[in-house]
Design a protein around this motif. Structure first.
Motif, short mmCIF file in Angstrom:
data_model
loop_
_atom_site.label_atom_id
_atom_site.label_comp_id
_atom_site.label_asym_id
_atom_site.label_seq_id
_atom_site.Cartn_x
_atom_site.Cartn_y
_atom_site.Cartn_z
N PHE A 123 11.61 -2.31 -3.50
CA PHE A 123 10.65 -1.66 -4.39
C PHE A 123 11.30 -0.43 -5.01
CE2 PHE A 123 7.95 -3.94 -1.29
CZ PHE A 123 7.29 -4.77 -2.18
N LEU A 128 8.54 -0.62 -9.18
CA LEU A 128 7.28 0.11 -9.07
C LEU A 128 6.68 0.40 -10.44
CD1 LEU A 128 8.11 2.60 -6.16
CD2 LEU A 128 6.84 0.45 -6.05
N THR A 170 -2.01 -6.70 -4.45
CA THR A 170 -0.72 -6.24 -4.99
C THR A 170 0.42 -7.14 -4.53
OG1 THR A 170 -1.48 -3.94 -5.03
CG2 THR A 170 0.89 -4.31 -5.08
N TRP A 174 2.59 -10.00 -6.60
CA TRP A 174 4.04 -9.83 -6.67
C TRP A 174 4.77 -11.08 -6.21
CZ3 TRP A 174 7.55 -8.57 -2.38
CH2 TRP A 174 8.82 -8.18 -2.81
N SER A 267 2.80 -5.63 4.73
CA SER A 267 2.26 -4.85 3.62
C SER A 267 0.76 -4.64 3.71
CB SER A 267 2.57 -5.55 2.29
OG SER A 267 3.94 -5.78 2.13
N GLY A 377 8.52 -1.10 2.46
CA GLY A 377 7.44 -0.96 1.49
C GLY A 377 6.90 0.44 1.34
N LEU A 380 5.98 1.40 -2.23
CA LEU A 380 4.82 0.67 -2.74
C LEU A 380 3.54 1.22 -2.13
CD1 LEU A 380 3.64 -1.63 -4.40
CD2 LEU A 380 4.01 -3.15 -2.44
N GLU A 384 0.38 2.74 -4.32
CA GLU A 384 -1.00 2.25 -4.24
C GLU A 384 -1.95 3.39 -3.89
OE1 GLU A 384 -1.32 -2.07 -2.59
OE2 GLU A 384 0.49 -1.20 -1.71
#
Length: 423
Positions: A123, A128, A170, A174, A267, A377, A380, A384
């Motif tokens: 990421f 991103l 998300t 992805w 995640s 992650g 990410l 978020e």
């Protein structure tokens, strides 16, 4: 019992009865401890930076000691080779445990290095930036639903309506996973993580085993479909990468299945809990919501403080790759230690007045781990949280908690199952 080396007053591991930690660990999993673990952290740290565990090994409570374990090259994850050397086989030979031991989080070098390098910077900044507009749109839609529920019922469960949905939306988008499968993936994930708890019961391992078999079928079929119909999606790209590394397509598919399953389930619960815990921390702190709404430039500071104050994962395990001295204690090779993220983040030697939620603290935390196994992650999850908080503060200026959060009765994954809010 190993004796603490003299001259280090912070090491009392040689003088503490291994049974002393049992009531504290029970409290950590109780409703009281799930809601407020700070007193338990204080009592554990009072026993020393290394607390003898009743089943052998140690609980690591001090920030510096935890950081040393996470970043040290002599500390390993409990992989298959370590598991085969253990006399207690029921836990380590359980189907769910064995399956997770094939994923990135339970691999050591050189295989861990090879798989991590194949992913690159998963990421990075460009990824991103590409994801951000879709996350913005997704958050807007979820908050529309939250507003509708509040208008209709006077309150709504933010954890169920927003926090759990955003991460699966998300990562699912992805990886190009069909949206109609998201609810099933969430259910499988919630059940599978029992095997990653500190001391899972037979019943929990059975639930986890069924979920693991379900996850294996789902993601094996997903990889098979991408091999048959390759595209420009992430999973097809991993297949192409590993086909160049492996001569056997079946070997490629096994690795890609393991990577896809791991990235997906890693995640979900952690990010969902971060989102709910961040909002709860703000709502329970007098004036914090209004203060941050007037100063949105400090949203990132609030996110980092939430990660420090209430990490989504409370502990993780490592084993000594060789005889090692930790906080003055000689830890023999193969000894397991449990890195207590929450206790470390609340160590007053690193973060003064640690139990206070302070947006401007600029403190230090270990919520994403460290070293070779630092969370893939992290970027990410932060993105978020940043997007959600930006929109939530603008759209719900008078948001308030309608009750305290509810938690799953777990010790490792601090999952928020419900957070009711009103506006």
């Amino acid at each position: 019992m190993l004796e603490a080396r003299p001259g280090n007053p912070e090491s009392r591991a040689g003088t503490v009865d291994r049974r002393a930690a049992v009531p504290l660990l029970r409290r950590l999993r109780s409703a009281e401890g799930l809601a407020d673990p700070a007193p338990v952290y204080d009592e554990l740290r009072a026993m020393g930076d290394l607390v003898p565990a009743p089943w052998g090994g140690y609980l690591v409570t001090g920030f510096e000691a935890c950081n040393q374990v996470l970043r040290g090259r002599t500390w390993l994850v409990p992989d298959f080779a370590w598991q085969e050397r253990q006399t207690e086989t029921e836990r380590w030979h359980a189907v769910a445990t064995q399956e997770m031991s094939r994923t990135l989080s339970r691999l050591n070098a050189p295989e861990h290095t090879r798989q991590r390098h194949s992913l690159g910077n998963l990421f990075d900044r460009n990824t991103l930036l590409d994801l951000a507009p879709r996350i913005e749109a997704d958050v807007a839609g979820l908050l529309d639903r939250l507003a509708e529920r509040i208008r209709a019922d006077g309150e709504a469960d933010l954890a169920a309506v927003v926090s759990e949905r955003l991460p699966i939306n998300t990562v699912g988008r992805w990886l190009d996973i069909p949206p109609e499968d998201y609810a099933h993936i969430l259910e499988m994930t919630h059940n599978q993580v029992h095997a990653q708890e500190l001391l899972p019961t037979k019943k929990e391992l059975a639930v986890s085993e069924a979920a693991t078999a379900d996850l294996r079928r789902y993601f094996t079929d997903l990889v098979r479909e991408r091999r048959a119909n390759p595209g420009e999606d992430v999973i097809s790209g991993w297949i192409r990468t590993w086909d160049a590394l492996e001569s056997d397509p079946a070997a490629t598919d096994r690795v890609v299945y393991q990577l896809t399953m791991f990235v997906t389930i890693a995640s979900l619960e952690t990010t969902a809990t971060l989102l709910s815990s961040l909002i709860w921390s703000l709502l329970r702190s007098p004036g914090a919501w209004e203060w941050l709404r007037a100063r949105p430039e400090h949203i990132d500071d609030a996110i980092e403080e939430a990660l420090r104050h209430d990490p989504p994962i409370r502990l993780n395990s490592r084993v000594a790759g060789e005889d090692t001295v930790l906080s003055g204690v000689l830890v023999p090779k193969d000894t397991m230690v449990h890195v207590m993220y929450g206790a470390a983040n609340h160590d007053p030697r690193r973060n003064p007045d640690p139990h206070t939620f302070d947006i401007l603290r600029r403190g230090t935390h270990l919520a994403f781990g460290g070293g070779a196994h630092y969370c893939l992650g992290a970027g990410l999850a932060r993105l978020e949280a940043r997007i959600l908080m930006g929109q939530l503060l603008r759209r719900f200026p008078t948001l308030r908690a309608a009750g305290a959060p509810e938690y799953a009765p777990r010790m490792v994954f601090h999952r928020v199952t419900s957070l009711r809010v009103a506006a």
